[in-house]
Design a protein around this motif. Sequence first.
Motif, short mmCIF file in Angstrom:
data_model
loop_
_atom_site.label_atom_id
_atom_site.label_comp_id
_atom_site.label_asym_id
_atom_site.label_seq_id
_atom_site.Cartn_x
_atom_site.Cartn_y
_atom_site.Cartn_z
N ASP A 286 -10.40 7.28 22.38
CA ASP A 286 -11.14 6.03 22.20
C ASP A 286 -12.18 5.80 23.27
O ASP A 286 -13.22 5.21 23.01
CB ASP A 286 -10.15 4.86 22.21
N CYS A 287 -11.91 6.23 24.51
CA CYS A 287 -12.78 5.82 25.61
C CYS A 287 -12.75 6.84 26.75
O CYS A 287 -11.78 7.59 26.90
CB CYS A 287 -12.35 4.45 26.14
N VAL A 288 -13.82 6.85 27.54
CA VAL A 288 -13.90 7.66 28.75
C VAL A 288 -14.28 6.72 29.89
O VAL A 288 -15.11 5.83 29.73
CB VAL A 288 -14.91 8.82 28.60
N TRP A 289 -13.66 6.93 31.05
CA TRP A 289 -13.82 6.02 32.18
C TRP A 289 -14.33 6.77 33.41
O TRP A 289 -13.83 7.83 33.74
CB TRP A 289 -12.49 5.36 32.53
N THR A 290 -15.31 6.17 34.07
CA THR A 290 -15.78 6.69 35.35
C THR A 290 -15.31 5.76 36.47
O THR A 290 -14.69 4.73 36.22
CB THR A 290 -17.32 6.76 35.38
N LEU B 134 -23.55 10.63 29.64
CA LEU B 134 -22.58 10.90 28.57
C LEU B 134 -22.98 10.20 27.27
O LEU B 134 -22.67 10.70 26.19
CB LEU B 134 -21.19 10.46 29.02
N ALA B 135 -23.66 9.08 27.38
CA ALA B 135 -24.11 8.38 26.17
C ALA B 135 -25.02 9.26 25.34
O ALA B 135 -25.02 9.19 24.10
CB ALA B 135 -24.82 7.08 26.55
N LEU C 132 -17.55 3.89 26.52
CA LEU C 132 -17.97 4.28 27.85
C LEU C 132 -17.60 3.17 28.83
O LEU C 132 -18.22 2.10 28.83
CB LEU C 132 -19.48 4.53 27.88
N GLY C 133 -16.58 3.41 29.65
CA GLY C 133 -16.08 2.35 30.52
C GLY C 133 -16.22 2.67 31.99
O GLY C 133 -16.08 3.82 32.41
N THR C 134 -16.50 1.65 32.80
CA THR C 134 -16.51 1.80 34.25
C THR C 134 -15.17 1.32 34.79
O THR C 134 -14.75 0.21 34.54
CB THR C 134 -17.64 0.97 34.89
N ILE D 265 -18.00 -0.62 28.10
CA ILE D 265 -16.99 -1.54 28.61
C ILE D 265 -17.28 -1.75 30.09
O ILE D 265 -17.24 -0.79 30.87
CB ILE D 265 -15.56 -0.98 28.44
N ALA D 266 -17.58 -2.98 30.46
CA ALA D 266 -17.94 -3.29 31.85
C ALA D 266 -16.69 -3.58 32.66
O ALA D 266 -16.17 -4.70 32.66
CB ALA D 266 -18.90 -4.48 31.89
N GLY D 267 -16.17 -2.57 33.33
CA GLY D 267 -15.01 -2.73 34.19
C GLY D 267 -15.45 -3.07 35.60
O GLY D 267 -16.29 -2.37 36.18
#
Length: 357
Positions: free
Chosen positions: A63-67, A82-83, A91-93, A123-125
């Motif tokens: 579902d998601c990848v996180w940096t 990655l986008a 795409l999450g931070t 996703i703005a983490g």
Amino acid sequence: GPGTGLGQELCQPIPNPLNQCNNSRRDGKRVNAMRLGLSIGYSGAEMKLPLERVKRAEQLGYDCVWTAEAYGSDAVTPLAFLAGQTERIKLGTGIMQLAARTPANAAMCAATVDALAGGGRFIAGLGVSGPQIVEGWYGQPWGRPYYRLRDYVSIMRKIFVREAPVSHDGTEISLPYTGDGATGLGKPLKSILHMNPKIPIVIGAGNEATVRLTAEICDGLLPLGLTPSSAHEYRPWIEEGFARANKKGITKSFDNFDVTASVHVDINDDVTTALARLKPEVALYVGGMGHRSKNFHKDMITRRGFGDAANRIQELYLAGRKQEATDAVPDEWVDEKSLVGPPDRIKARFKRWAALE
């Protein structure tokens, strides 16, 4: 195969405590089912991205990848790259440090990457980091992080929705700025870019007050140190945050709030070796990622019942005895927060996480 280490985010839904990476689909419908994400962290001495792993994860339905970011590579730029290399995966931070950007700049970064990715993917983490990095790397005061988070999120929301030129009279952050050195010429502005107004904002948190705040004002939580054995600790805090929001007329529940648990995965026939490979990171964070008197990672492992080990790890690490600090990390703690070993062992232990659905 044997020895394949996959640093992954494990994403959960609720009824029982925990959600996923982001269970809002691009068509606006909710999907209350466990899903998986991939955490790639931040770069080491050389800038490298596991591009093929990310592409493979997308092919497999992740579902998601996180940096992430600390004091080297940043969290946003890799997601922009990655986008352009992926089509669907979110795409999450995990996380953008507050001190690294003003809330306006964080909103601009999130909205720009989201637009480049086709919309509905970012996703703005967010997170506060710690005093050593905030003051030592960014040259910003530690201040009052609770109120800074509240102001920060509020400003980002106002920027995303573009209902009016943005002004904010906050406890820690105000727009326009009127503090020391101000000319008095600042004025409220509205974003030129028409942004996705529903970019989800999540916060990385582990203490009671910040978890409650996150549940009140955000779309999700990145819980520090959550494990199957500690999940019960978070639920009442989250529910208190929901209650605060609901009193203000904002409908909040586990139906529209995501919790993303981080789980290290290492497929390896030798469990001891797999656990040992994860210990240096624990030693780094518990021993050295923070001041002796203020280390959130050390506080967390202490709450989990490993206080004596945490003290010993910090003592050794700060004395420069890093290998001894690594050796002092308990197998039980690493195993509790990870899925390691042969496939059959991982499948069996995965059931503890699946039971949180």
